[in-house]
Write a protein that holds these residues in place. Structure first.
Motif, PDB file in Angstrom:
ATOM      1  N   LEU A  99      37.024  47.747  55.345  1.00 22.06           N
ATOM      2  CA  LEU A  99      37.548  49.118  55.363  1.00 22.06           C
ATOM      3  C   LEU A  99      38.505  49.358  54.191  1.00 22.06           C
ATOM      4  CD1 LEU A  99      38.212  49.560  59.189  1.00 22.06           C
ATOM      5  CD2 LEU A  99      36.368  50.594  57.833  1.00 22.06           C
ATOM      6  N   VAL A 100      39.388  48.392  53.954  1.00 25.61           N
ATOM      7  CA  VAL A 100      40.335  48.511  52.836  1.00 25.61           C
ATOM      8  C   VAL A 100      39.583  48.512  51.509  1.00 25.61           C
ATOM      9  CG1 VAL A 100      42.266  47.384  51.644  1.00 25.61           C
ATOM     10  CG2 VAL A 100      42.236  47.485  54.144  1.00 25.61           C
ATOM     11  N   ALA A 101      38.549  47.688  51.408  1.00 29.34           N
ATOM     12  CA  ALA A 101      37.772  47.595  50.162  1.00 29.34           C
ATOM     13  C   ALA A 101      37.084  48.912  49.826  1.00 29.34           C
ATOM     14  CB  ALA A 101      36.751  46.464  50.258  1.00 29.34           C
ATOM     15  N   ARG A 102      36.772  49.695  50.828  1.00 26.14           N
ATOM     16  CA  ARG A 102      36.176  51.018  50.559  1.00 26.14           C
ATOM     17  C   ARG A 102      37.181  51.953  49.900  1.00 26.14           C
ATOM     18  NH1 ARG A 102      31.915  52.204  55.404  1.00 26.14           N
ATOM     19  NH2 ARG A 102      31.024  50.122  55.343  1.00 26.14           N
ATOM     20  N   LEU A 103      38.448  51.744  50.196  1.00 26.07           N
ATOM     21  CA  LEU A 103      39.500  52.564  49.585  1.00 26.07           C
ATOM     22  C   LEU A 103      39.800  52.123  48.158  1.00 26.07           C
ATOM     23  CD1 LEU A 103      41.983  52.725  52.602  1.00 26.07           C
ATOM     24  CD2 LEU A 103      40.370  54.508  51.853  1.00 26.07           C
ATOM     25  N   PHE A 104      39.536  50.843  47.874  1.00 26.22           N
ATOM     26  CA  PHE A 104      39.805  50.266  46.560  1.00 26.22           C
ATOM     27  C   PHE A 104      38.546  49.579  46.029  1.00 26.22           C
ATOM     28  CE2 PHE A 104      43.741  50.280  48.999  1.00 26.22           C
ATOM     29  CZ  PHE A 104      44.582  50.971  48.145  1.00 26.22           C
ATOM     30  N   PRO A 105      37.563  50.357  45.581  1.00 27.60           N
ATOM     31  CA  PRO A 105      36.302  49.771  45.102  1.00 27.60           C
ATOM     32  C   PRO A 105      36.532  48.803  43.940  1.00 27.60           C
ATOM     33  CG  PRO A 105      36.131  52.164  45.291  1.00 27.60           C
ATOM     34  CD  PRO A 105      37.564  51.811  45.495  1.00 27.60           C
ATOM     35  N   GLY A 106      35.693  47.779  43.903  1.00 23.01           N
ATOM     36  CA  GLY A 106      35.787  46.791  42.841  1.00 23.01           C
ATOM     37  C   GLY A 106      36.743  45.652  43.148  1.00 23.01           C
ATOM     38  N   GLN A 107      37.410  45.721  44.297  1.00 23.59           N
ATOM     39  CA  GLN A 107      38.369  44.682  44.678  1.00 23.59           C
ATOM     40  C   GLN A 107      37.969  43.978  45.978  1.00 23.59           C
ATOM     41  OE1 GLN A 107      40.905  43.960  42.580  1.00 23.59           O
ATOM     42  NE2 GLN A 107      39.960  45.517  41.292  1.00 23.59           N
ATOM     43  N   ARG A 108      36.711  44.086  46.350  1.00 22.35           N
ATOM     44  CA  ARG A 108      36.244  43.553  47.634  1.00 22.35           C
ATOM     45  C   ARG A 108      36.534  42.066  47.795  1.00 22.35           C
ATOM     46  NH1 ARG A 108      30.916  41.878  49.434  1.00 22.35           N
ATOM     47  NH2 ARG A 108      30.800  42.149  51.688  1.00 22.35           N
ATOM     48  N   ILE A 109      36.283  41.269  46.782  1.00 22.26           N
ATOM     49  CA  ILE A 109      36.512  39.819  46.884  1.00 22.26           C
ATOM     50  C   ILE A 109      37.988  39.512  47.126  1.00 22.26           C
ATOM     51  CG2 ILE A 109      36.793  39.352  44.403  1.00 22.26           C
ATOM     52  CD1 ILE A 109      35.048  36.812  44.902  1.00 22.26           C
ATOM     53  N   VAL A 110      38.851  40.291  46.520  1.00 21.40           N
ATOM     54  CA  VAL A 110      40.302  40.100  46.707  1.00 21.40           C
ATOM     55  C   VAL A 110      40.683  40.403  48.151  1.00 21.40           C
ATOM     56  CG1 VAL A 110      42.591  40.940  46.037  1.00 21.40           C
ATOM     57  CG2 VAL A 110      40.825  40.588  44.294  1.00 21.40           C
ATOM     58  N   TRP A 111      40.217  41.542  48.662  1.00 23.57           N
ATOM     59  CA  TRP A 111      40.585  41.939  50.018  1.00 23.57           C
ATOM     60  C   TRP A 111      40.006  40.996  51.064  1.00 23.57           C
ATOM     61  CZ3 TRP A 111      44.667  44.535  49.904  1.00 23.57           C
ATOM     62  CH2 TRP A 111      44.900  45.509  48.937  1.00 23.57           C
ATOM     63  N   LEU A 112      38.767  40.582  50.889  1.00 23.92           N
ATOM     64  CA  LEU A 112      38.164  39.665  51.864  1.00 23.92           C
ATOM     65  C   LEU A 112      38.852  38.302  51.855  1.00 23.92           C
ATOM     66  CD1 LEU A 112      34.460  40.683  51.407  1.00 23.92           C
ATOM     67  CD2 LEU A 112      35.697  40.713  53.570  1.00 23.92           C
ATOM     68  N   THR A 113      39.168  37.810  50.674  1.00 29.47           N
ATOM     69  CA  THR A 113      39.839  36.505  50.580  1.00 29.47           C
ATOM     70  C   THR A 113      41.247  36.587  51.168  1.00 29.47           C
ATOM     71  OG1 THR A 113      38.527  35.978  48.623  1.00 29.47           O
ATOM     72  CG2 THR A 113      40.504  34.650  49.002  1.00 29.47           C
ATOM     73  N   LEU A 114      41.971  37.622  50.795  1.00 30.43           N
ATOM     74  CA  LEU A 114      43.324  37.808  51.336  1.00 30.43           C
ATOM     75  C   LEU A 114      43.290  37.955  52.855  1.00 30.43           C
ATOM     76  CD1 LEU A 114      46.335  38.191  50.700  1.00 30.43           C
ATOM     77  CD2 LEU A 114      45.870  40.643  50.472  1.00 30.43           C
ATOM     78  N   ALA A 115      42.343  38.726  53.349  1.00 33.21           N
ATOM     79  CA  ALA A 115      42.224  38.928  54.794  1.00 33.21           C
ATOM     80  C   ALA A 115      41.898  37.625  55.523  1.00 33.21           C
ATOM     81  CB  ALA A 115      41.163  39.979  55.088  1.00 33.21           C
ATOM     82  N   ALA A 116      41.019  36.825  54.951  1.00 36.14           N
ATOM     83  CA  ALA A 116      40.662  35.547  55.582  1.00 36.14           C
ATOM     84  C   ALA A 116      41.863  34.618  55.653  1.00 36.14           C
ATOM     85  CB  ALA A 116      39.521  34.885  54.815  1.00 36.14           C
ATOM     86  N   VAL A 117      42.608  34.546  54.566  1.00 36.95           N
ATOM     87  CA  VAL A 117      43.771  33.648  54.507  1.00 36.95           C
ATOM     88  C   VAL A 117      44.870  34.127  55.459  1.00 36.95           C
ATOM     89  CG1 VAL A 117      45.628  32.849  52.985  1.00 36.95           C
ATOM     90  CG2 VAL A 117      43.251  32.770  52.205  1.00 36.95           C
ATOM     91  N   VAL A 118      45.215  35.399  55.365  1.00 38.50           N
ATOM     92  CA  VAL A 118      46.273  35.937  56.236  1.00 38.50           C
ATOM     93  C   VAL A 118      45.828  35.886  57.694  1.00 38.50           C
ATOM     94  CG1 VAL A 118      47.566  38.030  56.836  1.00 38.50           C
ATOM     95  CG2 VAL A 118      47.314  37.364  54.439  1.00 38.50           C
ATOM     96  N   GLY A 119      44.562  36.243  57.946  1.00 42.37           N
ATOM     97  CA  GLY A 119      44.053  36.212  59.315  1.00 42.37           C
ATOM     98  C   GLY A 119      44.110  34.823  59.925  1.00 42.37           C
ATOM     99  N   LEU A 120      43.700  33.810  59.163  1.00 37.41           N
ATOM    100  CA  LEU A 120      43.732  32.452  59.699  1.00 37.41           C
ATOM    101  C   LEU A 120      45.167  31.966  59.877  1.00 37.41           C
ATOM    102  CD1 LEU A 120      42.094  30.089  60.748  1.00 37.41           C
ATOM    103  CD2 LEU A 120      42.021  29.189  58.421  1.00 37.41           C
TER     104      LEU A 120
END
Length: 172
Positions: free
Chosen positions: A79-100
């Motif tokens: 959802l966040v990546a849709r607001l900031f196109p081109g940064q999907r890998i950053v958001w997914l990686t950050l989310a995985a790390v913070v989530g875990l």
């Protein structure tokens, strides 16, 4: 459009497997390294045996932890990546790390023992376990990226605009 839920699901399953297997191996080796500080050196065959044991018995539980964490964190990150196109890998990686990391905190608060996963007792071990989650997130991003719109890919939208301009120039 080639958005196929099965392809996204397969990318998710592979990412969870990668993160869970790496995390299990990392925690085993961290625990063995800590044990080696207090006793005789641990042989390579003993390391392999313990790793295999942990993959069979700890791995399924850790896989469930990773799957639940990724399901929530990737959903938010997409959802966040849709607001900031081109940064999907950053958001997914950050989310995985913070989530875990948050998951570790919740599990440790609820578990009867002081730390559920011994490897996460210190910051170094925690960071190594989070590295496995980051690798899993990158794996998911790379496997699922062709499924996204061009504007979600860094550089692709610019290349498409350039191609469109050349095509219009050729028509004129």
């Amino acid at each position: 459009m080639s958005n196929k839920p099965m392809s996204i699901l397969l990318a998710f399953v592979i990412a969870v497997l990668v993160a869970a297997v790496l995390g299990t191996i990392f925690q085993t080796q961290l625990n063995l390294a800590a044990m080696g500080n207090f006793g005789p050196p641990i042989s390579f065959s003993m390391r392999l045996s313990n790793t295999w044991h942990d993959l069979r018995y700890f791995g399924p539980l850790y896989l469930a932890i990773i799957a639940c964490t990724f399901l929530v964190s990737f959903s938010i990150a997409e959802l966040v990546a849709r607001l900031f196109p081109g940064q999907r890998i950053v958001w997914l990686t950050l989310a995985a790390v913070v989530g875990l990391w948050l998951c570790f905190q919740v599990i440790d608060a609820l578990a009867p023992m002081p730390t559920f996963i011994a490897a996460t007792r210190g910051i170094g071990g925690t960071l190594i376990m989070l590295l496995a989650a980051a690798i899993g997130a990158v794996t998911y991003t790379l496997l699922s990226s062709p499924l996204n719109a061009p504007e979600d890919q860094p550089g692709d939208a610019e290349n498409k605009d350039t191609e469109n301009n050349h095509t219009e120039d050729n028509k004129a």
